[in-house]
Motif scaffolding. Structure first.
Motif, PDB file in Angstrom:
ATOM      1  N   LEU A   6      58.166 -20.890  16.913  1.00  0.00           N
ATOM      2  CA  LEU A   6      58.879 -19.857  16.172  1.00  0.00           C
ATOM      3  C   LEU A   6      59.629 -18.986  17.173  1.00  0.00           C
ATOM      4  CD1 LEU A   6      59.304 -18.491  13.382  1.00  0.00           C
ATOM      5  CD2 LEU A   6      57.354 -17.057  13.904  1.00  0.00           C
ATOM      6  N   LEU A   7      60.705 -18.402  16.721  1.00  0.00           N
ATOM      7  CA  LEU A   7      61.492 -17.510  17.570  1.00  0.00           C
ATOM      8  C   LEU A   7      62.000 -16.367  16.706  1.00  0.00           C
ATOM      9  CD1 LEU A   7      62.626 -17.230  20.448  1.00  0.00           C
ATOM     10  CD2 LEU A   7      64.652 -18.462  19.671  1.00  0.00           C
ATOM     11  N   ARG A   8      61.808 -15.144  17.200  1.00  0.00           N
ATOM     12  CA  ARG A   8      62.271 -13.970  16.467  1.00  0.00           C
ATOM     13  C   ARG A   8      63.472 -13.362  17.165  1.00  0.00           C
ATOM     14  NH1 ARG A   8      56.701 -12.166  17.108  1.00  0.00           N
ATOM     15  NH2 ARG A   8      57.703 -10.838  18.640  1.00  0.00           N
ATOM     16  N   PRO A   9      64.475 -12.941  16.412  1.00  0.00           N
ATOM     17  CA  PRO A   9      65.607 -12.245  17.027  1.00  0.00           C
ATOM     18  C   PRO A   9      65.117 -11.052  17.840  1.00  0.00           C
ATOM     19  CG  PRO A   9      66.133 -12.828  14.771  1.00  0.00           C
ATOM     20  CD  PRO A   9      64.663 -13.126  14.968  1.00  0.00           C
ATOM     21  N   GLY A  10      65.702 -10.883  19.007  1.00  0.00           N
ATOM     22  CA  GLY A  10      65.321  -9.788  19.888  1.00  0.00           C
ATOM     23  C   GLY A  10      64.373 -10.199  21.001  1.00  0.00           C
ATOM     24  N   GLN A  11      63.718 -11.357  20.863  1.00  0.00           N
ATOM     25  CA  GLN A  11      62.823 -11.812  21.922  1.00  0.00           C
ATOM     26  C   GLN A  11      63.621 -12.225  23.148  1.00  0.00           C
ATOM     27  OE1 GLN A  11      60.562 -14.817  19.604  1.00  0.00           O
ATOM     28  NE2 GLN A  11      58.764 -13.824  20.465  1.00  0.00           N
ATOM     29  N   ARG A  12      63.095 -11.917  24.327  1.00  0.00           N
ATOM     30  CA  ARG A  12      63.712 -12.383  25.576  1.00  0.00           C
ATOM     31  C   ARG A  12      63.301 -13.832  25.774  1.00  0.00           C
ATOM     32  NH1 ARG A  12      67.960 -10.508  27.940  1.00  0.00           N
ATOM     33  NH2 ARG A  12      67.196 -10.866  30.022  1.00  0.00           N
ATOM     34  N   VAL A  13      64.261 -14.653  26.112  1.00  0.00           N
ATOM     35  CA  VAL A  13      64.022 -16.075  26.316  1.00  0.00           C
ATOM     36  C   VAL A  13      64.586 -16.518  27.661  1.00  0.00           C
ATOM     37  CG1 VAL A  13      63.960 -16.656  23.858  1.00  0.00           C
ATOM     38  CG2 VAL A  13      66.139 -16.707  25.070  1.00  0.00           C
ATOM     39  N   ARG A  14      64.073 -17.630  28.122  1.00  0.00           N
ATOM     40  CA  ARG A  14      64.628 -18.297  29.298  1.00  0.00           C
ATOM     41  C   ARG A  14      65.331 -19.535  28.777  1.00  0.00           C
ATOM     42  NH1 ARG A  14      63.491 -22.360  32.799  1.00  0.00           N
ATOM     43  NH2 ARG A  14      61.537 -22.882  31.801  1.00  0.00           N
ATOM     44  N   ILE A  15      66.554 -19.774  29.251  1.00  0.00           N
ATOM     45  CA  ILE A  15      67.306 -20.938  28.815  1.00  0.00           C
ATOM     46  C   ILE A  15      67.750 -21.742  30.019  1.00  0.00           C
ATOM     47  CG2 ILE A  15      68.098 -19.890  26.659  1.00  0.00           C
ATOM     48  CD1 ILE A  15      70.805 -19.372  28.028  1.00  0.00           C
ATOM     49  N   LYS A  20      76.170 -25.914  27.263  1.00  0.00           N
ATOM     50  CA  LYS A  20      75.236 -26.331  26.229  1.00  0.00           C
ATOM     51  C   LYS A  20      73.826 -25.978  26.662  1.00  0.00           C
ATOM     52  CE  LYS A  20      73.398 -30.170  23.700  1.00  0.00           C
ATOM     53  NZ  LYS A  20      73.357 -31.545  23.389  1.00  0.00           N
ATOM     54  N   ILE A  21      73.090 -25.309  25.787  1.00  0.00           N
ATOM     55  CA  ILE A  21      71.698 -24.991  26.064  1.00  0.00           C
ATOM     56  C   ILE A  21      70.879 -26.262  25.856  1.00  0.00           C
ATOM     57  CG2 ILE A  21      69.690 -23.647  25.329  1.00  0.00           C
ATOM     58  CD1 ILE A  21      71.611 -21.433  24.499  1.00  0.00           C
ATOM     59  N   VAL A  22      70.073 -26.604  26.854  1.00  0.00           N
ATOM     60  CA  VAL A  22      69.225 -27.800  26.761  1.00  0.00           C
ATOM     61  C   VAL A  22      67.743 -27.456  26.653  1.00  0.00           C
ATOM     62  CG1 VAL A  22      70.881 -29.322  27.894  1.00  0.00           C
ATOM     63  CG2 VAL A  22      69.191 -28.102  29.274  1.00  0.00           C
ATOM     64  N   LEU A  23      67.386 -26.174  26.861  1.00  0.00           N
ATOM     65  CA  LEU A  23      65.998 -25.745  26.749  1.00  0.00           C
ATOM     66  C   LEU A  23      65.942 -24.266  26.433  1.00  0.00           C
ATOM     67  CD1 LEU A  23      62.910 -26.678  28.545  1.00  0.00           C
ATOM     68  CD2 LEU A  23      63.597 -24.324  28.901  1.00  0.00           C
ATOM     69  N   VAL A  24      65.085 -23.913  25.478  1.00  0.00           N
ATOM     70  CA  VAL A  24      64.830 -22.510  25.136  1.00  0.00           C
ATOM     71  C   VAL A  24      63.326 -22.316  25.180  1.00  0.00           C
ATOM     72  CG1 VAL A  24      64.996 -20.715  23.362  1.00  0.00           C
ATOM     73  CG2 VAL A  24      66.797 -22.421  23.540  1.00  0.00           C
ATOM     74  N   THR A  25      62.864 -21.333  25.937  1.00  0.00           N
ATOM     75  CA  THR A  25      61.443 -20.999  25.978  1.00  0.00           C
ATOM     76  C   THR A  25      61.309 -19.498  26.134  1.00  0.00           C
ATOM     77  OG1 THR A  25      59.311 -21.627  26.927  1.00  0.00           O
ATOM     78  CG2 THR A  25      61.124 -21.310  28.471  1.00  0.00           C
ATOM     79  N   LEU A  26      60.128 -18.972  25.899  1.00  0.00           N
ATOM     80  CA  LEU A  26      59.922 -17.534  26.027  1.00  0.00           C
ATOM     81  C   LEU A  26      59.953 -17.105  27.480  1.00  0.00           C
ATOM     82  CD1 LEU A  26      57.150 -16.761  23.412  1.00  0.00           C
ATOM     83  CD2 LEU A  26      59.601 -16.394  23.208  1.00  0.00           C
ATOM     84  N   GLN A  27      60.523 -15.952  27.730  1.00  0.00           N
ATOM     85  CA  GLN A  27      60.527 -15.364  29.066  1.00  0.00           C
ATOM     86  C   GLN A  27      59.182 -14.701  29.269  1.00  0.00           C
ATOM     87  OE1 GLN A  27      62.695 -15.478  31.565  1.00  0.00           O
ATOM     88  NE2 GLN A  27      61.370 -14.203  32.780  1.00  0.00           N
ATOM     89  N   THR A  28      58.493 -15.082  30.323  1.00  0.00           N
ATOM     90  CA  THR A  28      57.202 -14.451  30.640  1.00  0.00           C
ATOM     91  C   THR A  28      57.303 -13.782  31.997  1.00  0.00           C
ATOM     92  OG1 THR A  28      56.390 -16.502  31.616  1.00  0.00           O
ATOM     93  CG2 THR A  28      55.886 -16.124  29.292  1.00  0.00           C
ATOM     94  N   LEU A  29      56.484 -12.772  32.170  1.00  0.00           N
ATOM     95  CA  LEU A  29      56.499 -12.029  33.434  1.00  0.00           C
ATOM     96  C   LEU A  29      55.644 -12.693  34.465  1.00  0.00           C
ATOM     97  CD1 LEU A  29      56.316  -8.437  31.992  1.00  0.00           C
ATOM     98  CD2 LEU A  29      58.322  -9.647  32.821  1.00  0.00           C
TER      99      LEU A  29
END
Length: 71
Positions: free
Chosen positions: A39-48, A62-71
């Motif tokens: 799931l992905l919510r608008p406003g979340q920071r992501v790494r692409i 072209k985006i080939v990967l979307v994942t959550l940005q973690t610290l």
């Protein structure tokens, strides 16, 4: 590269992100699935990860990967 989730449709698993300069860039279901997200919510920071050129307005990229940005 980091971005902010802008839109996401759980039915199609497609959406878009906003790059830090405000440029919108769409992603498809394959890019979403590659990141292992459920799931992905608008406003979340992501790494692409992006392939292709860096034309004006994101053309050719072209985006080939979307994942959550973690610290």
């Amino acid at each position: 590269m980091q971005a902010t989730a802008y839109t996401y449709d759980p039915a199609t698993r497609e959406g878009s992100v906003l790059l830090d300069d405000g440029t919108p860039l769409p992603f498809d279901a394959a890019a979403f699935d590659a990141g292992g997200l459920r799931l992905l919510r608008p406003g979340q920071r992501v790494r692409i990860e992006v392939e292709g050129g860096a034309g004006a307005g994101g053309e050719g990229r072209k985006i080939v990967l979307v994942t959550l940005q973690t610290l």
